[in-house]
Enzyme design. Structure first.
Site, PDB file in Angstrom:
ATOM      1  N   HIS A 291      45.256  35.277  13.764  1.00  0.00           N
ATOM      2  CA  HIS A 291      46.552  35.294  13.073  1.00  0.00           C
ATOM      3  C   HIS A 291      46.858  33.929  12.503  1.00  0.00           C
ATOM      4  O   HIS A 291      46.491  32.899  13.058  1.00  0.00           O
ATOM      5  CB  HIS A 291      47.667  35.729  14.023  1.00  0.00           C
ATOM      6  CG  HIS A 291      47.677  34.989  15.332  1.00  0.00           C
ATOM      7  ND1 HIS A 291      46.808  35.300  16.354  1.00  0.00           N
ATOM      8  CD2 HIS A 291      48.432  33.951  15.775  1.00  0.00           C
ATOM      9  CE1 HIS A 291      47.029  34.478  17.375  1.00  0.00           C
ATOM     10  NE2 HIS A 291      48.002  33.644  17.044  1.00  0.00           N
ATOM     11  N   LEU A 292      47.566  33.972  11.391  1.00  0.00           N
ATOM     12  CA  LEU A 292      48.066  32.752  10.751  1.00  0.00           C
ATOM     13  C   LEU A 292      49.538  32.641  11.088  1.00  0.00           C
ATOM     14  O   LEU A 292      50.303  33.581  10.858  1.00  0.00           O
ATOM     15  CB  LEU A 292      47.959  32.907   9.232  1.00  0.00           C
ATOM     16  CG  LEU A 292      46.886  32.214   8.439  1.00  0.00           C
ATOM     17  CD1 LEU A 292      47.089  32.538   6.966  1.00  0.00           C
ATOM     18  CD2 LEU A 292      46.883  30.718   8.663  1.00  0.00           C
TER      19      LEU A 292
HETATM   20  P1  5GP Z   1      48.800  31.885  19.528  1.00  0.00           P
HETATM   21  O1  5GP Z   1      49.325  31.058  20.679  1.00  0.00           O
HETATM   22  O2  5GP Z   1      47.762  32.884  19.997  1.00  0.00           O
HETATM   23  O3  5GP Z   1      48.338  31.074  18.358  1.00  0.00           O
HETATM   24  O4  5GP Z   1      50.048  32.680  18.991  1.00  0.00           O
HETATM   25  C1  5GP Z   1      50.458  33.905  19.496  1.00  0.00           C
HETATM   26  C2  5GP Z   1      51.866  34.129  19.003  1.00  0.00           C
HETATM   27  O5  5GP Z   1      52.193  35.492  19.153  1.00  0.00           O
HETATM   28  C3  5GP Z   1      52.923  33.329  19.786  1.00  0.00           C
HETATM   29  O6  5GP Z   1      53.646  32.503  18.887  1.00  0.00           O
HETATM   30  C4  5GP Z   1      53.787  34.406  20.430  1.00  0.00           C
HETATM   31  O7  5GP Z   1      55.159  34.060  20.456  1.00  0.00           O
HETATM   32  C5  5GP Z   1      53.534  35.614  19.540  1.00  0.00           C
HETATM   33  N1  5GP Z   1      53.635  36.886  20.239  1.00  0.00           N
HETATM   34  C6  5GP Z   1      53.086  37.206  21.431  1.00  0.00           C
HETATM   35  N2  5GP Z   1      53.369  38.484  21.758  1.00  0.00           N
HETATM   36  C7  5GP Z   1      54.118  38.980  20.731  1.00  0.00           C
HETATM   37  C8  5GP Z   1      54.721  40.251  20.500  1.00  0.00           C
HETATM   38  O8  5GP Z   1      54.625  41.197  21.289  1.00  0.00           O
HETATM   39  N3  5GP Z   1      55.416  40.386  19.340  1.00  0.00           N
HETATM   40  C9  5GP Z   1      55.548  39.362  18.440  1.00  0.00           C
HETATM   41  N4  5GP Z   1      56.280  39.609  17.336  1.00  0.00           N
HETATM   42  N5  5GP Z   1      54.976  38.153  18.622  1.00  0.00           N
HETATM   43  C10 5GP Z   1      54.281  37.964  19.766  1.00  0.00           C
END
Ligand code: 5GP
Ligand code: ZN
Length: 113
Positions: A99-100
């Site tokens: 994801h971006l």
């Molecule tokens: P990462 O840390 O993997 O780069 O980012 C994951 C992102 O996904 C985090 O900013 C977190 O807040 C978001 N996230 C995690 N679970 C969910 C969810 O169930 N719904 C949404 N909208 N965002 C989520």
């Protein structure tokens, strides 16, 4: 193994979806780190940026186009915004569906944490 973002894409889990097309979905981050914090994800499950294959080149370009569209729709294109893609543990990746992050609406700092 389940994937939260695959579940959001298939609408099994609710999210504030702000854009979607054949290849990508964009939705508000549930725990925003800036006034604008949108996640742009491919419909295709790719675990990390290190798992991108040559066949995904066009898809990756498309994600950038979607991020640009989001920035325009959220009115942060001119002011500026930051694109972040965390890869693996030390970068802080917690969801293993590529994801971006599109972050904006406030002054960003450098170096990042
Ligand atoms: P990462 O840390 O993997 O780069 O980012 C994951 C992102 O996904 C985090 O900013 C977190 O807040 C978001 N996230 C995690 N679970 C969910 C969810 O169930 N719904 C949404 N909208 N965002 C989520
Ligand atoms: Zn997934």
């Amino acid at each position: 193994m389940g994937c939260v973002f695959c579940d959001i894409i298939s609408k099994e889990i609710p999210a504030r979806i702000i854009y979607e097309d054949e290849f990508a979905v964009a939705f508000d981050d549930v725990n925003p780190q800036a006034p604008v914090h949108v996640l742009v994800v491919p419909r295709k499950h790719i675990a990390t940026s290190f798992d991108i294959k040559e066949e995904d080149d066009a898809l990756m370009g498309h994600l950038l186009q979607v991020a640009n569209k989001v920035s325009k729709d959220k009115d942060i294109a001119e002011r500026g915004f930051r694109l972040v893609m965390n890869c693996n543990r030390e970068a802080g990746q917690t969801i293993f569906h590529l994801h971006l992050h599109v972050l904006g609406g406030r002054l960003m700092h450098w170096p990042p944490g």
